[in-house]
Design an enzyme around this catalytic site. Structure first.
Site, PDB file in Angstrom:
ATOM      1  N   SER A  26      39.256  22.127  23.184  1.00  0.00           N
ATOM      2  CA  SER A  26      40.170  21.297  22.388  1.00  0.00           C
ATOM      3  C   SER A  26      41.578  21.896  22.352  1.00  0.00           C
ATOM      4  O   SER A  26      41.777  23.098  22.543  1.00  0.00           O
ATOM      5  CB  SER A  26      39.654  21.170  20.954  1.00  0.00           C
ATOM      6  OG  SER A  26      38.325  20.716  20.947  1.00  0.00           O
ATOM      7  N   GLN A  27      42.526  21.030  22.055  1.00  0.00           N
ATOM      8  CA  GLN A  27      43.923  21.428  21.884  1.00  0.00           C
ATOM      9  C   GLN A  27      44.028  22.414  20.699  1.00  0.00           C
ATOM     10  O   GLN A  27      43.402  22.175  19.652  1.00  0.00           O
ATOM     11  CB  GLN A  27      44.692  20.147  21.577  1.00  0.00           C
ATOM     12  CG  GLN A  27      46.163  20.287  21.448  1.00  0.00           C
ATOM     13  CD  GLN A  27      46.770  19.040  20.816  1.00  0.00           C
ATOM     14  OE1 GLN A  27      46.079  18.067  20.538  1.00  0.00           O
ATOM     15  NE2 GLN A  27      48.054  19.096  20.601  1.00  0.00           N
TER      16      GLN A  27
END
Ligand code: SAH
Length: 226
Positions: free
Chosen positions: A75-76
């Protein structure tokens, strides 16, 4: 301060470049609205390049999701920070369940701020790699399991907090049943093109207060094991 900081060996052999890149990422997360200093500190002190393929190392501290194989992504960082912050806001949960171990990065971030992390992944190869990272980073408070996370982890329930890192149309019933009556759950919900990060908080009487936190983009929550 991290409750369980990573040992110096987690940073062995890395130059100052990585630390500077992480410092810049921490500044960016603050600029983009992350308020919890514990979360900022943990991200500043977690070697995200350990969680991705060597070929992508130069991009490890960009604020973007990156591929980790098997069609999945790490994920970011902003999303990891926001979800972690949202779980910690009402006090530190003792036992946290994560659905979707993936690279293991979110679990490692959590393991530095809460006592116990339980994480479930349906793709065995990803789980194998994540477990190796947990060992290499010297973390002993993460337990992991190869299973369909839609079933939660019944033997260890209830959990004070639950985080889903893959998006479904709704929160699976079995998972919600494993949240403690005053627990907090954070998850992306919706279709691939229209997802919202939601937080649910148990009111202690069997009901939940639900809030929408942000628009997000996650890989889908699938059924069965891979
Ligand atoms: N938290 C991860 C994000 C990984 S992407 C990280 O920090 O890297 C989401 C992960 O959820 C993928 O690895 C995918 O295989 C997993 N996943 C999807 N559906 C699942 C399910 N039903 N049970 C367990 N894991 C699931």
């Amino acid at each position: 301060m991290n409750v369980h900081p990573l040992p110096p060996s987690a940073f062995k052999g890395e130059g100052m470049t990585s630390q500077r890149a992480r410092d810049r990422l921490a500044v960016k997360l603050k600029e983009e609205g992350i308020r919890d200093q514990r979360v900022i500190d943990v991200i500043r002190n977690t070697p995200r390049h350990h969680f991705i393929d060597q070929a992508l190392h130069s991009r490890a501290y960009e604020n973007t999701a990156l591929p980790i194989g098997h069609g999945q992504t790490i994920s970011q960082p902003w999303v990891v920070a926001r979800m972690t912050e949202a779980l910690l806001e009402f006090g530190t949960p003792q036992k946290v369940l994560e659905i979707g171990t993936g690279s293991g990065y979110q679990a490692v971030v959590l393991a530095q701020v809460v006592p116990q992390v339980f994480t479930v992944e349906r793709i065995e190869e990803l789980l194998r790699q994540a477990r190796r990272r947990f060992r290499q980073l010297g973390l002993t408070n993460i337990r992991s399991r190869h299973d369909d996370g839609k079933l939660g982890w019944a033997d260890e329930a209830p959990f004070d907090a639950i985080i889903l890192t893959a998006a479904g149309d709704a929160i699976p019933h079995a998972v919600l049943d494993q949240l403690s009556p005053t627990g907090v759950l954070v998850a992306p919900v919706g279709s691939p093109s229209n997802q919202t990060l939601i937080r649910m908080r148990g009111d202690g009487q069997g009901d939940f207060v639900q809030e929408e936190l942000a628009a997000v983009s996650f890989v889908p929550l699938l059924g069965g094991i891979g």
